[in-house]
Structure formats: structure tokens, C-alpha cells
Design an enzyme around this catalytic site. Structure first.
Site, short mmCIF file in Angstrom:
data_model
loop_
_atom_site.label_atom_id
_atom_site.label_comp_id
_atom_site.label_asym_id
_atom_site.label_seq_id
_atom_site.Cartn_x
_atom_site.Cartn_y
_atom_site.Cartn_z
N CYS A 54 0.98 -1.20 -0.10
CA CYS A 54 0.01 0.08 -0.01
C CYS A 54 0.91 1.15 -0.18
O CYS A 54 0.48 2.21 -0.46
CB CYS A 54 -1.04 -0.21 1.29
SG CYS A 54 -0.21 -0.34 2.87
N HIS A 307 -1.51 0.83 7.87
CA HIS A 307 -1.85 0.84 6.32
C HIS A 307 -1.59 2.38 5.90
O HIS A 307 -1.87 3.22 6.77
CB HIS A 307 -3.41 0.33 6.19
CG HIS A 307 -3.78 0.50 4.98
ND1 HIS A 307 -3.37 -0.23 3.92
CD2 HIS A 307 -4.77 1.12 4.52
CE1 HIS A 307 -4.16 -0.14 2.72
NE2 HIS A 307 -5.16 0.82 3.13
#
Length: 972
Positions: A54, A307
Site C-alpha cells: 500500500c 496501512h
């Protein structure tokens, strides 16, 4: 609504409700609408997260929306384009350089019809581990350096200088001497400013600290070239020029000296959408107003997990978008909305509340990079995809359209099949029940349910699991069968096949009759038990009765009940195809036969010759009436009238056994008297200090000595030792397998030294297969020549044995090792755990001898006169010595220690994961060592690190990190 499982006529609730009435077409397939994967109008294209990539996706989206960088990359010539002719249509495009990968990705992000694309080619070209999250800030620096280096070879200056033009600025380290005022300046380029956020609340405060003046005093004084000596001075950074795109790295991830690891600073930092950099510049004669263009966010409280997402402004429309891998969300009203990202971090008592933000300002505790663009009134230019790249994009779009059409056609076919099945099921279900007096079939309920379950296509009908041993329908299986009309059964067998068909004549009468007999006996059993119990109280006179085993009488009711239930078990195993595995059936039948041999009534008084046993303590006489009742339940039980004589062969063997016991006692007494010191382990010679009274000593195996002592102690329970068995100490060539040095150290527990006088007696008492003797030589020049052995040492076999031992220790699977946690570098319970090597003490041998005879060591067969040990081979010796190791290095766990099962080929990293589960210590907090050697290479195997079975590894744990999110992440 619910099916009556025990009733074969009940056909309700077997899955028919899903088919009766109107059905939505979407229930006929499990294929998602392919148009859901299509890019929406005026929307951006997402990027697939390949596991932990990510952070890469956020930078790619941010760089893509830098139109100048995108345009420059499009101008970079491709190797395929330069070669001419383009790419053949029958071959996929494979970018060769990082620039080509980025070009192709940007072209797909711009004109692809897909909702998201796969960046795996780009990630693979960079050599990134898709399963491991990297430092995002470090990745940004390294990639920009790589891109600049790659583009520096281009001829077009607009391409060659794009990285410097967009991202590169200049500052100077200026040092001023306090004594003479001399100013020293060192000019340096930068691609981002790394700003410390500790103790600050606003971005401008962080920039001010970055440019703050620093005093150089004391040990840190500056050497002035003019003064030619160390002087007090001041040093600061001056901004000389700024790039078009200003990257501000907020140093959220810092090194924690207490834990030795990185941690995340979850403090709020305020920043505005417009940033005036003029007050911070050395020359204030230009326009330095920047506007916010991107905010990179890290969700999570730990530096080791979380994340990454990006909020980026579209330079052409001024609208803000949130890029979260495949998902892209447009913000309302052209405003940046950080929103939920600031609420995802786990709250804690010490956390500060979110400060209020005015118009045009924002604050975040998760932003780790802010990107500002130089404000301009010019409209952002449109960037066109070059024809070569557009052709590649169109090819990919064609593939996507083909896939969409294929999925749509599959959905269409599934719906068509579903509609046909719908009509078929509705029609057949009406005719499924068998009418009174009409023909019918039995069919498996499980198969009917699968027929009504669209997700699993029906297989051929298989009724073999419901058959009895006679090949007919077992009465106990009726509960899992359903009775259906012959018309529907004919349709099923025509359409799906299978068998055998079970019609009205399929029910097995023999099984029903037998079932009734068993049920009657079960009902009668309790009454008969009372009757037999009363009959057993009557004393039987004369020879008018029968012998029955006392053990059988104690458990006859249980035996009878189990025997009556055997029919049910036979039903389970009557057909080898029940589980589709005939071998399982054979194994279970074999186990059952063994169980039957153990449990059969009255066989406890049958001797090995099939006659009445000689021990009257194990049996008693019962009356004829009691025996008749018992015979009803055990018709095959052995029958012995009370006047029956005992087994004559057993009587002979009993007499011989008594004679042998007396003989063994006499042998043991004689041997003990002859070898008194050897038995009591007294006055034993020692190679470490050679006894002066003799020049020669003999050797026997320690194993022989231990077995002989057992016999002498318990002559009635242990067999006599007939052979010395010295062949186990020799190699196949007849050479000795021990050196003199090894016999004084590690091999001393495998041998026993014998005095010459004792050897003469041993030769008279036992069979001696090989004589092994050590002789002291007088007048030798070297210490190694002081002693000679007969037979001589076999160097090749000795070396081979040592290599094999080392190899065995390095090639183990599922071996036990011990992890010992230490506190403050002190081993817990160190002094409380003395050496635990097994000795040949009488107490231990006594424990060994007290075991039942069946548990005695099976590796030593005395009755064969040592024949087993006559095999002189590496294998026999290795097995012998391995046994010696097992008996002498037994490990006892102490407090703070846990046993783990490991293999030699597993890595240290995998071991650390096991340790984490056992001790709740994260791998990065583990400091492991073995025998003083630090274990640090996570990729090395345990075998290569010298970890062998029974090893003890010391674990020293660092202080745990402040938050436990990192631990949770590692656990996952």
C-alpha cells in the site's frame, strides 16, 4: 418446515423451498457482475495491494498526478519504440527498464477501462518483498534517486532534468566563527525537508526549528581556518532555492533508545492549505507561496504495522481524492477531508484531543508526508498518452472487454440452466411422494439434498453405504433414506446414473430377523444377570458343574452387551465402500478381531495349548443351570466340565520353570561371588590414572555390565546373559572404534574396564566373541605411543562414524530443543539444575527392573545367546552408541524453560515465531545464543547454526514496545 429425519415418507424441508415460487435470476449463479470491475466515468484508476504494498501505491498515485513528471516520462523513448515496428500482437508487452514500467503504469492509470490495475510488474522490477512493509519515507528517497539516475542518460533535457526541476532545491550549511566572524558555507541539494515534530503543534514551528541556529561550544567547537584554532561558532541552515514540488517529511517514525526499535509519534500537527515560504528564505525577492497538493497518511499506532493511504488533489479540477489501493473516493466540495483516518488509531489515556482547525487549515496525527506545489495561475496542461503506449492500453482494454463478455456469457448460461432446473424441480417435486399401493424406490436423503442444492452439481446416485452384508438395504439405514415414487426414481437414474436401485423388495429380511433376536436378548439380559448372580451363590458339589474364568464372570454382562451391539458395528463396516476406502475397513476389522481375542468369554482360562489352564486361582466352578444361561449369550465359549484335567504340557513347563528358576538363582549367586567388585562397581580401574599394579586392562561394553547386574539382582525375572557381546564395539573390519583419548572422555560411558584377574573369570562364565585389550608400553618416546590396543584402532571407520554422528545431528526432523529465558543475563535456576546425565546407580536400575517384563529394553536379546549383537556393522554400532547417548544425556526442564519441536532445515526466523507463541516475545525483541554464540542470521537454518537435538538456547528479551499493535501484527 423441518424434515422428520427418522421418517422415510417425509419429503418436507429437504431444500425444496428455494425452488418453489418465483426466484431471482441472480440466485442461479455466483458470478459477480463484470461491470462492477469497470472504471466509472471521470474517475481515477486504483492499484491492487499485492500484500503489503500500500505504501508503494500511495506514491505512485501522487507521482501520477504530477503532470510535469508524467509528461516527461511519456517523452522518454521506449526500447520497443526505438527498435521500430512495435510489439507483435501475439506477444505481451514486457517493460525492460524502470522508466518503461512507470510509463506503462501511468498510461494505464490514465486511459484504462479497468477499475484498478495490477502493479506487480513494477514492484517485481524494484525487487520489493510484497509480503513485508518497507519504510515509506526511505522508499521515496531511494526511488527518486534511482529515477534521477535512470533519466540522467536521456538526451532530451526536459526528460533528463525533470526530477531536479520538480523536486530538487538547495540549502547551505552556514558556520560563523564567533572570534573573527569568518563565514563558512557548504551548499547542498535536497529533495525533501525532514522535519522533527516532537514538541511541536504547527508545521511552521517544525520548519523554524529545522532552520534554527545551533551553537558550537565546548567539545563541539569549530576549527576556524582564519584563526587556525578551535573556536566557538554558530551554525544554521539557509534555504537558497525551492523546487516546484516541495516534499515535507514529518519524522513520525523515530528510534526509541530504550527499546532499540522504531516507534511512531501519534501527535497532532497542524498545517494550512497555503504555505508562504518567503519568511524562511535567505533571499526574499521572489514569490514562494505554495498550495497543498497531497497528504500521505499512515493508519495505525505502530511503526511496524498499519496501512498507507493518500489524499491527492487533481491539478486539473482542484478536487480532492482519497486513494486507498483499489478504492478511490472523491471528496465533496473540492475540500480536503481527513475524517475517519484520524479516528482509527487506538485511543489511550495519554493521548491529546484533536485541536480545533480554522478555515483552510488541517491537523493530523497520522500524516507523515505533506506535498506542496508552487502556486500558479496557469491552468494545468492536458497530458496526452503517446501513440505507442496508447496502443498497449487499448490492447489491455480489449482483453478486459473480452473478459467482461466471457463473464456475462457465463452468467447468462447459468441463468438459462437455472431456469430449466427450476421448472424441472417444480414438476418432479410434485410427483416425488410415493402414492399408497404404487411402486417406490428408496434413495439417499443426502443425495436428494445435493440435487436441490444448485451450488453442488449432483453426482451419480451411490447407495452402497446403505447396504448390509447380504447386499440389501440395511434396516438401520432407513432413517437416512427417503421413499420416492418409481416415476421420479426412473428419471433420476436415467439422468444421473448410479445405483444399486433399492425398490420395494430391497429391505433385508435376514437383518430384520437378526435385529429382533438381538433386541429380545437385550431385553432379557438384565433378568438373566440377576438369575446368574443368584445361581453363582449356590455351592456346586462333586463334579456336577463347569469351569469359568473369574475375570469372565466379573464382566460377562458387559461382554454380552458388547457382543449384541456388534451387529450395529458390522452394519457400519459391512461394505468397504462406505468411506470409499477398503483399506480403512480392513484395518478396522483387524483391530476388532484383536479386541475380540482379548474380550471373548471364558478364554481367560484357556492355556496357550488350547486346554484348561493350570492356575486354579483364576477360575471357579459354576452350576449347569448357570452355564446354560451363559451359553445362550456365548454359544462359542470354550467349555470345561469340572472333572476336566489341566493341560499336561503346561504342567511339564511349570516343573521346568521351577527348575530353571533354581538354576538361575544358583548361576546369579556364583557370578556375583566371582565378580564381586564388578557387581558393586568398586575398585574399578581408570584410564585417566593408569593403575601401577598392571600393564594391561580388558574392555567390555557397559551395556553388557548393566544387563548382567540386572540378572544378578533379579534372577527369577531376568534372563541370564550368555555372551559378552564385544562385537558392538568393533567396526566391520574388526578394528576398535575408540581412541584412547575418547575412552577417557566422551566414550567412557560406553565401555567398562576389567582387571586381568576378572577377565579370566569372565571367560569361564560367558561366551567371549572378541577380546579387546589395552596395554601400557614402557619406554615410548611420545605420550600417544604409551598405550596400545588389541585389536588396533580402525581410523577410516572411526572417522566415518564421527562424520555420520555429526551428519545425524545436522539432519534431524521433529527433534526437541529447549528455550531458556534469562533475566538480567543470569540463567534462571542455573545452580538448581545439576548435571543430569544418567548414571548406572542401583537406584535407577531398580526403577528399570521394577517395570513389567514387556517394557524391558527390547534391544538386548539374552535368550539368543547374544546372536543379535553378532552383526558387526556401522548401523548396529550407531544404534548401540545412539542408545548410549540417549541414556546418558537426558535433559530435565527447569523453570523459565520450554521445549519446542524443530527441524534442522527450518530457519532461525521460523524458530523466533515459535518462541514468540511460547513466551509472548516479539521476534525483534529476541536475543538468542547457544554455547556463548549469538544467533543473528534469520535466514540461516538451525542445522547450519549448530543447533542439535536437546540443545539449550538462551533467550534474552528486550524491553517490550510501548504499544502492542506491533505484537498483534507479527502474530498475524
Amino acid at each position: 418446515r423441518r424434515n422428520c429425519r427418522g421418517n422415510p415418507n417425509c419429503l418436507v424441508g429437504i431444500g425444496e423451498h428455494a425452488w418453489l415460487g418465483e426466484i431471482d435470476e441472480n440466485t442461479f449463479h455466483n458470478i459477480d457482475d463484470p461491470n462492477c470491475e469497470r472504471r466509472k466515468k471521470n474517475a481515477f484508476v486504483g492499484l491492487t495491494n499485492l500484500g503489503a504494498t500500500c505504501y508503494v501505491n500511495t506514491f505512485l498515485q501522487m507521482w501520477f498526478l504530477n503532470l510535469e513528471l508524467r509528461q516527461a516520462l511519456y517523452l522518454c523513448p521506449s526500447s520497443e519504440d526505438v527498435a521500430g515496428g512495435g510489439i507483435p500482437k501475439d506477444r505481451d508487452y514486457e517493460p525492460q527498464t524502470i522508466c518503461e514500467h512507470l510509463q506503462y503504469l501511468f498510461a494505464l492509470l490514465q486511459n484504462s477501462k479497468r477499475r484498478y490495475i495490477d502493479p506487480s510488474g513494477f514492484v517485481k522490477a524494484l525487487g520489493l518483498d510484497t509480503g513485508q512493509q518497507q519504510d515509506a519515507q526511505e522508499f521515496s528517497k531511494l526511488f527518486m534517486s534511482l529515477l534521477e539516475d535512470t533519466l540522467s542518460k536521456q538526451k532530451n533535457p526536459d526528460v533528463r532534468n525533470i526530477v531536479q526541476k520538480q523536486f530538487c532545491g538547495e540549502y547551505a550549511y552556514v558556520t560563523v566563527c564567533n572570534q573573527c566572524g569568518r563565514e563558512s558555507k557548504l551548499v547542498s541539494k535536497f529533495y525533501e525537508l525532514e522535519l522533527n515534530i516532537q514538541g511541536h503543534k504547527q508545521l511552521t514551528d517544525c520548519i523554524t526549528e529545522f532552520l534554527k541556529e545551533e551553537k558550537l561550544e565546548g567539545d563541539n567547537r569549530y576549527f576556524c581556518e582564519t584563526c587556525q584554532s578551535k573556536q566557538n561558532a554558530t551554525r544554521k541552515i539557509r534555504l537558497l532555492s525551492l523546487p516546484c514540488t516541495l516534499n515535507l517529511q514529518l519524522m513520525r517514525f523515530v528510534f526509541d533508545r530504550q527499546t532499540g526499535h522504531k516507534k511512531k509519534l501519534n501527535t497532532y500537527i497542524g498545517f494550512s492549505e497555503l504555505l508562504d515560504m518567503e519568511p524562511f528564505m535567505e533571499q526574499r525577492n521572489g514569490v514562494y507561496v505554495y498550495e497543498l497538493s497531497a497528504v500521505l497518511i499512515h493508519r495505525g499506532v505502530s511503526a511496524y504495522s498499519g496501512h498507507y493511504i493518500a489524499h491527492v488533489k487533481d491539478p486539473q479540477t482542484g478536487e480532492w481524492y482519497k486513494f486507498n489501493d483499489e478504492d478511490i473516493e472523491k471528496m465533496e466540495g473540492k475540500k480536503l477531508q481527513l475524517g475517519i483516518e484520524e479516528d482509527l488509531a487506538e485511543p489511550s489515556k495519554s493521548q491529546t484531543r484533536k485541536p480545533k482547525c480554522g478555515k483552510g487549515t488541517h491537523c493530523s496525527r497520522n500524516a507523515y508526508m505533506l506535498v506542496y506545489r508552487l502556486q500558479t495561475r496557469e491552468k494545468a496542461p492536458a497530458v496526452e498518452v503517446p501513440a505507442f503506449l496508447q496502443e498497449l492500453v487499448e490492447r489491455d482494454n480489449c482483453k478486459f472487454e473480452e473478459w467482461c463478455n466471457e463473464m456475462a456469457e457465463m452468467r447468462k448460461q447459468s441463468v438459462a440452466r437455472g431456469k430449466i432446473k427450476h421448472e424441472e424441480v417444480k414438476e418432479l417435486y410434485k410427483r416425488l411422494p410415493a402414492e399408497a399401493g404404487s411402486a417406490y424406490d428408496f434413495i439417499s436423503l443426502e443425495w436428494l439434498q445435493k440435487w436441490l442444492d444448485e451450488s453442488t452439481p449432483p453426482k451419480p446416485i451411490d447407495n452402497t453405504a446403505c447396504l448390509c452384508s447380504h447386499g440389501k438395504l440395511h434396516p438401520d439405514k432407513i432413517s437416512i433414506m427417503k421413499r420416492i415414487s418409481e416415476y421420479v426414481a426412473d428419471f433420476f437414474y436415467r439422468r444421473y446414473g448410479g445405483g444399486p436401485r433399492l425398490n420395494v423388495k430391497a429391505l433385508c429380511k435376514d437383518c430384520v430377523v437378526e435385529r429382533c433376536r438381538i433386541l429380545r436378548l437385550k431385553n432379557q439380559l438384565n433378568e438373566d444377570y440377576k438369575t446368574v448372580t443368584n445361581l453363582l451363590k449356590i455351592t456346586v458339589k462333586g463334579n456336577d458343574g463347569f469351569w469359568v474364568g473369574k475375570a469372565s464372570l466379573r464382566s460377562w454382562r458387559q461382554l454380552a452387551l458388547e457382543q449384541l451391539n456388534e451387529q450395529d458395528e458390522d452394519a457400519e463396516h459391512s461394505n468397504g465402500k462406505v468411506n470409499g476406502n477398503a483399506q480403512n475397513k480392513d484395518e478396522s476389522n483387524e483391530e476388532k478381531r484383536e479386541e475380540e481375542e482379548e474380550l471373548n468369554f471364558n478364554e481367560d482360562i484357556v492355556c496357550p495349548h488350547g486346554d484348561l489352564c493350570i492356575s486354579e486361582n483364576e477360575r471357579r466352578v459354576v452350576s449347569k443351570e448357570a452355564w446354560r444361561k451363559l451359553k445362550q449369550y456365548f454359544p462359542k465359549a470354550p467349555e470345561f466340565p469340572s472333572n476336566k484335567e489341566c493341560c499336561s504340557q503346561c504342567k511339564i513347563l511349570e516343573r521346568e520353570g521351577e527348575e530353571n528358576e533354581a538354576l538361575h538363582k544358583m548361576m546369579a549367586s556364583e557370578q556375583k561371588t566371582s565378580l564381586q567388585n564388578l557387581f558393586h562397581d568398586k575398585c574399578r580401574p581408570c584410564l585417566g590414572s593408569w593403575p601401577q599394579e598392571t600393564d594391561e586392562l580388558y574392555i567390555v561394553s557397559q551395556f553388557f555390565v548393566e544387563e548382567w547386574r540386572k540378572f544378578v539382582r533379579r534372577p527369577t525375572r531376568c534372563s541370564p546373559v550368555s555372551s559378552v557381546g564385544n562385537s558392538a564395539l568393533l567396526c566391520p573390519h574388526g578394528g576398535l572404534m575408540f581412541t584412547y583419548a575418547s575412552m577417557t572422555k566422551e566414550d567412557s560411558k560406553l565401555i567398562a574396564l576389567i582387571w586381568p584377574s576378572e577377565w579370566e573369570r569372565i571367560q569361564k562364565l560367558f561366551v567371549v566373541d572378541h577380546v579387546i585389550k589395552i596395554t601400557r608400553t614402557h619406554g615410548a618416546d611420545t605420550e600417544s605411543a604409551l598405550y596400545a590396543s588389541e585389536p588396533k584402532l580402525c581410523p577410516e571407520c572411526r572417522e566415518g562414524l564421527l562424520c555420520q554422528q555429526q551428519r545425524d545431528l545436522r539432519e534431524y526432523t521433529q527433534a526437541t530443543i529447549y528455550i531458556h529465558k534469562v533475566v538480567d543475563n543470569k540463567k534462571v535456576m542455573k545452580d538448581a539444575a545439576p548435571e543430569l546425565n544418567v548414571s548406572s546407580s542401583e537406584a535407577e536400575e531398580e526403577r528399570e527392573e521394577n517395570k513389567p517384563e514387556g517394557e524391558q529394553d527390547p534391544d538386548f536379546n539374552q535368550t539368543n545367546g547374544g546372536a543379535k549383537r553378532q552383526k558387526t556393522s556401522h548401523q548396529s554400532y550407531a544404534a548401540y552408541q545412539k542408545q548410549g547417548i540417549r541414556r546418558s544425556t537426558r535433559h530435565r526442564k527447569v523453570r523459565g524453560e520450554k521445549a519446542l519441536l524443530v527441524s534442522a532445515n527450518q530457519t532461525l526466523k521460523e524458530l523466533k515465531i515459535q518462541i514468540m507463541h511460547a513466551f509472548s516475545v516479539a521476534p525483534f525483541d529476541q536475543n538468542l545464543s547457544i554455547d556463548g554464540k549469538i544467533l543473528s542470521d534469520d535466514t540461516a537454518t538451525l542445522g547450519s547454526l549448530g543447533v542439535i537435538p536437546e540443545s539449550v538456547i538462551l533467550l534474552k528479551a528486550d524491553e517490550p514496545i510501548a504499544d502492542y499493535a506491533a505484537m498483534d501484527d507479527v502474530m498475524q
